[in-house]
Design a protein around this motif. Structure first.
Motif, PDB file in Angstrom:
ATOM      1  N   GLY A   1     110.640  50.207  46.915  1.00  0.00           N
ATOM      2  CA  GLY A   1     109.844  50.891  45.899  1.00  0.00           C
ATOM      3  C   GLY A   1     108.373  50.553  45.881  1.00  0.00           C
ATOM      4  N   GLY A   2     107.870  49.852  46.902  1.00  0.00           N
ATOM      5  CA  GLY A   2     106.450  49.554  46.948  1.00  0.00           C
ATOM      6  C   GLY A   2     106.092  48.302  46.172  1.00  0.00           C
TER       7      GLY A   2
ATOM      8  N   SER B   1     128.501  51.979  52.990  1.00  0.00           N
ATOM      9  CA  SER B   1     127.685  52.897  52.205  1.00  0.00           C
ATOM     10  C   SER B   1     126.583  52.103  51.520  1.00  0.00           C
ATOM     11  CB  SER B   1     128.534  53.614  51.157  1.00  0.00           C
ATOM     12  OG  SER B   1     127.758  54.530  50.415  1.00  0.00           O
ATOM     13  N   VAL B   2     125.335  52.586  51.673  1.00  0.00           N
ATOM     14  CA  VAL B   2     124.170  51.848  51.184  1.00  0.00           C
ATOM     15  C   VAL B   2     123.317  52.773  50.327  1.00  0.00           C
ATOM     16  CG1 VAL B   2     122.050  50.653  51.854  1.00  0.00           C
ATOM     17  CG2 VAL B   2     124.156  50.285  53.165  1.00  0.00           C
ATOM     18  N   LEU B   3     122.804  52.212  49.221  1.00  0.00           N
ATOM     19  CA  LEU B   3     121.836  52.917  48.385  1.00  0.00           C
ATOM     20  C   LEU B   3     120.450  52.377  48.705  1.00  0.00           C
ATOM     21  CD1 LEU B   3     121.097  54.748  45.910  1.00  0.00           C
ATOM     22  CD2 LEU B   3     121.369  52.682  44.500  1.00  0.00           C
ATOM     23  N   VAL B   4     119.516  53.262  49.052  1.00  0.00           N
ATOM     24  CA  VAL B   4     118.127  52.889  49.314  1.00  0.00           C
ATOM     25  C   VAL B   4     117.272  53.468  48.191  1.00  0.00           C
ATOM     26  CG1 VAL B   4     116.159  53.107  50.875  1.00  0.00           C
ATOM     27  CG2 VAL B   4     118.465  52.809  51.805  1.00  0.00           C
ATOM     28  N   VAL B   5     116.519  52.602  47.519  1.00  0.00           N
ATOM     29  CA  VAL B   5     115.680  53.025  46.400  1.00  0.00           C
ATOM     30  C   VAL B   5     114.239  53.130  46.895  1.00  0.00           C
ATOM     31  CG1 VAL B   5     114.901  52.493  44.067  1.00  0.00           C
ATOM     32  CG2 VAL B   5     117.217  51.847  44.788  1.00  0.00           C
ATOM     33  N   GLY B   6     113.735  54.354  46.987  1.00  0.00           N
ATOM     34  CA  GLY B   6     112.368  54.577  47.440  1.00  0.00           C
ATOM     35  C   GLY B   6     112.323  55.238  48.800  1.00  0.00           C
ATOM     36  N   ALA B   7     111.583  56.358  48.898  1.00  0.00           N
ATOM     37  CA  ALA B   7     111.480  57.103  50.156  1.00  0.00           C
ATOM     38  C   ALA B   7     110.080  56.961  50.742  1.00  0.00           C
ATOM     39  CB  ALA B   7     111.828  58.579  49.940  1.00  0.00           C
TER      40      ALA B   7
ATOM     41  N   ASP C   1     115.206  43.422  49.299  1.00  0.00           N
ATOM     42  CA  ASP C   1     113.928  43.994  48.850  1.00  0.00           C
ATOM     43  C   ASP C   1     112.950  44.010  50.019  1.00  0.00           C
ATOM     44  OD1 ASP C   1     111.672  44.827  47.555  1.00  0.00           O
ATOM     45  OD2 ASP C   1     111.728  43.295  45.984  1.00  0.00           O
ATOM     46  N   LEU C   2     112.483  45.202  50.394  1.00  0.00           N
ATOM     47  CA  LEU C   2     111.574  45.372  51.522  1.00  0.00           C
ATOM     48  C   LEU C   2     110.103  45.329  51.128  1.00  0.00           C
ATOM     49  CD1 LEU C   2     113.425  48.300  53.325  1.00  0.00           C
ATOM     50  CD2 LEU C   2     113.194  45.968  54.196  1.00  0.00           C
ATOM     51  N   SER C   3     109.811  45.323  49.849  1.00  0.00           N
ATOM     52  CA  SER C   3     108.425  45.549  49.411  1.00  0.00           C
ATOM     53  C   SER C   3     107.795  44.413  48.638  1.00  0.00           C
ATOM     54  CB  SER C   3     108.362  46.825  48.559  1.00  0.00           C
ATOM     55  OG  SER C   3     108.850  47.934  49.274  1.00  0.00           O
ATOM     56  N   SER C   4     108.536  43.753  47.777  1.00  0.00           N
ATOM     57  CA  SER C   4     107.935  42.771  46.868  1.00  0.00           C
ATOM     58  C   SER C   4     107.616  41.471  47.589  1.00  0.00           C
ATOM     59  CB  SER C   4     108.893  42.480  45.709  1.00  0.00           C
ATOM     60  OG  SER C   4     109.218  43.663  45.019  1.00  0.00           O
ATOM     61  N   ASP C   5     106.459  40.912  47.270  1.00  0.00           N
ATOM     62  CA  ASP C   5     106.059  39.572  47.725  1.00  0.00           C
ATOM     63  C   ASP C   5     105.996  39.458  49.243  1.00  0.00           C
ATOM     64  OD1 ASP C   5     106.214  38.122  45.011  1.00  0.00           O
ATOM     65  OD2 ASP C   5     108.165  39.077  45.179  1.00  0.00           O
ATOM     66  N   MET C   6     105.590  40.523  49.903  1.00  0.00           N
ATOM     67  CA  MET C   6     105.507  40.505  51.357  1.00  0.00           C
ATOM     68  C   MET C   6     104.098  40.149  51.815  1.00  0.00           C
ATOM     69  SD  MET C   6     108.450  41.135  52.742  1.00  0.00           S
ATOM     70  CE  MET C   6     109.203  40.124  51.448  1.00  0.00           C
TER      71      MET C   6
END
Length: 573
Positions: A287-288, A53-59, A20-25
């Motif tokens: 996803g922000g 193969s990777v799925l990224v959620v959020g652009a 997760d790149l977005s939550s609690d940062m």
């Protein structure tokens, strides 16, 4: 065994093979998002058995950055986005300004808004941000042309000149900041930044051979379907780890690793697609931070109420840069978003960097600021480093040293420096000059007795403005800043219909406040409000919702997320 730097994998992992790149940062600027994403991509690609193969959620900026970096390492990536285009959040707002080092003050980086920094030629960067600040915004150039033409007409009338020129090199009011705007060395409007980022992304996608299918961005997808897949993927991957004690071999897929996106639009070609397949070794969430809370609690005895006391989201155009300085403005919250809005209401400046530059126009103020900048830089660095080793909040019933203590200490030190500075020649006049002329008041209301997580620049400027004002009064002819901390209850409602005739939302608000340890409320009338209470709910962040996690379960990764990032995540060799 291959040794790798796996801090990003540890800090950003929220479930087996889910990051997760977005939550609690803690570090949430756009530059931080991009650097964080590229560090994760680097560590994933350097695994002994990297994902295929990777799925990224959020652009958004984080999602697109990690996708570009992974694709550069020959890893197949599918990016899914519910909106119609990447960077949608920033695409609609021209009132917010963004730059890579906009809050590095008093570091020298604050004067260099190019990316990567122009003063470090050894640094290289091929991220989505590279080169985006190398040219001024078109709107800035148009405004400069209008200003120059109007100034020349006034100059000709003043000097009785009818012919064309010669004119002085530039109008006298064109200070250092305005010249920097024309050179493209200052923050850009968020809308312009998003437009440039999309143009760069299109170039990147167009350069990928169609046969490789290395990176694909699918927009307008069904959010519920993606949520169901990610939740099931995390659960099944956890069960696999428990039973097999090792991850699945990348490229060898089980049925629960097969995703089929029912509907979407290929963003590169703008063509609708159906039943798009994707085999998934890992999921990355970008996803922000989730929906904001922008409404005050209702006051129970609201006999003349016609609506709630609510403002706009942070990434909405609020029109405050051109609003009246005679309004009574309410800014609610002690975090960075609230501090930004308070400064915008007080100065009308596009960005706090513009405010500090305006103060430095006075030679005496410049000298006084220069003298205290090393001390400010030292306490700021100490705070950020200490925060990395401190828990986020105080556990109920067990008083401990927590991050709020650090914020309170930083606040006290900032205010002490501001008080000393206010005694120096030229500072009070320089502060008066930055404030808008008007009879209005900016009420800054918050529950804490200190500013919480915020950048030093915003924090210090508000303290400096506050201590330069006469106690309980205002600088002559200027809008007033009124800090109202330690409020136990903050409620309100609108007594009239919200109007936007003047380019910004305005209404007759009645705000009811109760101080801590007080038994009664008192009311304050206001015309504009900005509510910056953060997320609508602690568990409303997309990462939490997709995985069903609570804040308590990811406290450890939150602390790791406080580790400062490098200025640039250089490309892998």
């Amino acid at each position: 065994m291959t040794a790798i730097n796996s801090l990003a994998l540890i800090a950003l992992k929220c479930a087996p093979n889910v990051f997760d790149l977005s939550s609690d940062m803690t570090h949430a600027s756009i530059r931080d998002q991009v650097v964080r994403a590229r560090l994760l991509a680097r560590d994933l690609a350097q695994l002994p058995k990297p994902p295929q193969s990777v799925l990224v959620v959020g652009a958004g900026f984080a999602g697109v950055s990690v996708a570009m970096a992974l694709a550069a390492q020959k890893i197949k990536v599918l990016v899914v986005e519910v909106n119609r285009q990447p960077f949608q959040l920033q695409s609609k707002v021209s009132d917010r300004y963004v730059a890579p080092f906009m809050y590095e003050w008093p570091s020298h980086n604050a004067d260099d808004q190019s990316y990567p920094p122009a003063g470090a030629p050894a640094w290289s960067d091929d991220s989505i941000l590279a080169g985006l600040w190398d040219a001024p915004a078109i709107a800035t150039l148009k405004q400069a042309g209008r200003d120059r033409g109007a100034w020349r007409k006034r100059w000709k009338r003043l000097h009785g000149v009818r012919s064309h020129g010669p004119y002085p090199a530039e109008p006298p009011h064109w200070d250092e900041w305005f010249v920097r705007e024309l050179r493209g060395q200052v923050p850009l409007p968020a809308k312009e930044l998003a437009r440039r980022a999309r143009a760069r992304l299109l170039e990147h996608l167009a350069a990928i051979p169609p046969t490789s299918a290395q990176l694909k961005i699918l927009t307008r997808v069904d959010a519920d379907a993606i949520k169901r897949f990610v939740g099931a993927f995390a659960k099944q991957m956890g069960s696999w780890y428990q039973s097999m004690s090792s991850p699945p071999i990348p490229g060898s897929y089980r049925p629960w690793q097969h995703l089929r996106v029912a509907t979407g639009v290929d963003w590169l070609t703008s063509q609708p697609e159906h039943n798009v397949p994707c085999d998934v070794d890992a999921v990355i969430l970008g996803g922000g931070a989730g929906p904001e809370r922008v409404e005050l609690d209702a006051y129970p005895f609201k006999f003349d109420a016609v609506g709630p006391a609510a403002g706009l989201s942070f990434w909405d155009n609020d029109g405050w840069l051109g609003a009246s300085a005679d309004d009574h403005v309410g800014v609610f919250g002690a975090g960075d978003g609230a501090l930004q809005d308070a400064l915008r209401a007080l100065t009308g400046h596009k960005h706090p960097l513009m405010t500090i530059h305006a103060i430095r126009r006075d030679p005496r103020a410049r000298a006084a600021l220069t003298a205290v900048e090393p001390e400010l830089a030292a306490i700021d660095r100490q705070n950020w480093l200490a925060a990395s080793w401190t828990q986020v909040s105080e556990e109920k019933g067990k008083p401990r040293f927590h991050r709020g203590v650090l914020d309170e200490v930083l606040d006290q030190r900032c205010r002490a420096i501001a008080c000393r500075l206010s005694e120096q020649p030229g500072i009070n006049q320089a502060v008066a000059d930055i404030l808008l002329a008007g009879t209005g008041v900016v009420y800054h209301v918050f529950q804490e007795n200190y500013f919480t997580k915020s950048y030093l620049l915003n924090r210090f400027l508000l303290h400096l403005i506050d201590v330069c004002q006469p106690p309980g009064g205002r600088l002559a002819g200027k809008i007033r800043y009124s800090s109202m901390p330690d409020m136990a209850e903050i409620r309100g409602y609108a007594r009239s219909v919200v109007s936007a005739r003047q380019g910004y939302q305005r209404a007759d608000y009645r705000i009811w406040l109760k101080r801590r340890y007080s038994l009664s409320y008192f009311s304050v009338p206001m015309h504009r409000v900005a509510v910056r209470y953060g997320r609508l709910h602690p568990d409303s962040q997309p990462g939490h919702q997709l995985l069903g996690l609570s804040s308590e379960k990811i406290a450890e990764r939150t602390c790791l997320g406080g580790v400062p990032y490098p200025h640039v995540a250089e490309p892998m060799p």
